[in-house]
Design a protein around this motif. Sequence first.
Motif, PDB file in Angstrom:
ATOM      1  N   ASN A  13       0.832  -1.213   0.000  1.00 52.73           N
ATOM      2  CA  ASN A  13       0.000   0.000   0.000  1.00 52.73           C
ATOM      3  C   ASN A  13       0.862   1.257   0.000  1.00 52.73           C
ATOM      4  O   ASN A  13       0.544   2.241  -0.689  1.00 52.73           O
ATOM      5  N   ALA A  14       1.970   1.245   0.748  1.00 53.02           N
ATOM      6  CA  ALA A  14       2.823   2.433   0.828  1.00 53.02           C
ATOM      7  C   ALA A  14       3.493   2.733  -0.506  1.00 53.02           C
ATOM      8  O   ALA A  14       3.553   3.887  -0.944  1.00 53.02           O
ATOM      9  N   ILE A  15       3.987   1.688  -1.176  1.00 53.97           N
ATOM     10  CA  ILE A  15       4.694   1.901  -2.449  1.00 53.97           C
ATOM     11  C   ILE A  15       3.728   2.315  -3.543  1.00 53.97           C
ATOM     12  O   ILE A  15       3.975   3.268  -4.288  1.00 53.97           O
ATOM     13  N   ASN A  16       2.605   1.625  -3.662  1.00 54.60           N
ATOM     14  CA  ASN A  16       1.655   1.944  -4.728  1.00 54.60           C
ATOM     15  C   ASN A  16       0.954   3.276  -4.502  1.00 54.60           C
ATOM     16  O   ASN A  16       0.425   3.874  -5.443  1.00 54.60           O
ATOM     17  N   GLY A  17       0.955   3.759  -3.264  1.00 51.43           N
ATOM     18  CA  GLY A  17       0.344   5.059  -2.990  1.00 51.43           C
ATOM     19  C   GLY A  17       1.335   6.199  -2.925  1.00 51.43           C
ATOM     20  O   GLY A  17       0.977   7.325  -2.594  1.00 51.43           O
ATOM     21  N   SER A  18       2.591   5.923  -3.278  1.00 48.79           N
ATOM     22  CA  SER A  18       3.638   6.942  -3.144  1.00 48.79           C
ATOM     23  C   SER A  18       3.677   7.924  -4.304  1.00 48.79           C
ATOM     24  O   SER A  18       4.278   8.990  -4.197  1.00 48.79           O
ATOM     25  N   GLY A  19       3.076   7.545  -5.438  1.00 47.29           N
ATOM     26  CA  GLY A  19       3.147   8.400  -6.613  1.00 47.29           C
ATOM     27  C   GLY A  19       4.415   8.233  -7.414  1.00 47.29           C
ATOM     28  O   GLY A  19       4.624   8.931  -8.412  1.00 47.29           O
TER      29      GLY A  19
END
Length: 375
Positions: A13-19
Motif C-alpha cells: 500500500n505504501a509503495i503503490n500510494g507513493s506516486g
Amino acid sequence: PTTAIDMANQLYNAINGSGLSVTATATQAQTSITLAGERVTLLSGSTVGVALEGKTIFVDKTSGTNLRGTLEKPFDNISTAFASAVPGDLVRIVGNGGFDGDRTTLGDNFAYEIGFGSAGGPATLADGSTMSVPSGVTAMIDAGAVFKLRRARIGVGSSSAGVDRSAGSLQVLGTPQERVYFTSWLDESIGRDTYPPTTTPASGDWGGILFRADLDNADARFNYESEGIFLNHVSHADIRYGGGQVRIDTVDVVVNPIQMIEMRPTIAFNRITYSADAAVSADPDSFEETNFLAPEYQLVNRFTPDYERIGPEIHGNVLLENSINGLFVRIATPAGTELRSLTVPGRFDDIDIVHVLAENLKIQGEAGGALLEQS
C-alpha cells in the motif's frame, strides 16, 4: 506481533500510494512483494520478502539533471547504470545527435569514453576505466552510439574467480543504415573531441570486445548457452584501432577487437579495420558443436527444442588493414606456458572468414565409435 502478510500489505500500500514510478505486486501467498518499474532500488543482503523484477535502465550522454535511469531521465554514464543494475535488468545505451541533433554527422556526437587518458588529459575517462557487464545483466547498445576507448576493453563474463559476472550478455545492435562505432579515444574523426591537443589514432590504442565463459563454466555457474539461448550479438558495428594490450585484474593481455573464450556469439555484418592483432579470435572450445536434443540439455519439466549450434555464428563481416584479416584460433594461453586443446566436439563451419592457426591444435580424447550406456 506483525505477521509477514501484514508487513507485505503495508509495503504494498505504501509503495503503490507513493506516486513514484515503482509498482508493487503481492505474491499469491501475500507474504512477499515484487517491485517493478523504472527505478534504482538497492536491497541489503539480508532482505527477505522483497524481490526485484527486471527493469530497463537507459543511458544517454545528452541527458540533463535529476537522472534516474528512466526513459525520460536516463543516466549519462555507463558505470552509474551498471552500479544500479541487478540480475535480470537490461541496460540500454542509446546514441545521440550531438550539437546538431543529427546522428549521421558523427563528428559532434557525444561519445561514451572508456579507459585511461593520455598526458594532460583525465586519468580515467568519463565512463570508467573499463566496461564489464554485471552478472545477469544484458547490455544493449543501440544504433548510432559512439564508443571511444584507450587502454581498455569491453568484457562479458567473469575475468577472475573472485568476481562473479556470469549470465551477463552484450548486444550491439547497429543497422545497415546506422552502425555502432568503437574507435580510439585519440580518433578525432568520430565523436566530439574532449581532449584539446591534436591526436592521431593508432592500431592497438585499445583492446576489443571480450566474450568469455571459461571461468564461469569451470565453477558451474549459470550459462544461457547451456539452455540453447545465445544472447550475445555484435551486428553492424564499425570497430577501429583495436587489438591492443590492456590490463585485466592486474594482468596485461592483448584483446582482439572481437575475442571469444568458450563463448559462441553471433558476429554479423561488422567492419573491423586498423587492428594491431587479429580482427577476430577464439579459443578452440568456442567452436563446440552442440545438439540440444541430447538428454543433458533437457531439464526437468522443460524441453529445449531440437536444433544445433556450431561455434560462433559469423557471416558478412569486412576485415581490412588488420595485422591478421581473419579469425585467429588462439591456442597459446596469455601466459604462454601451455597450449589450449580442443576438449569438446567441435567444427569450423564459418565459410566466409579465414581461420588462422599458428600452432598445432591438439584434439583431446580418443577415437570415436559406439558408446555403451549402462544404468
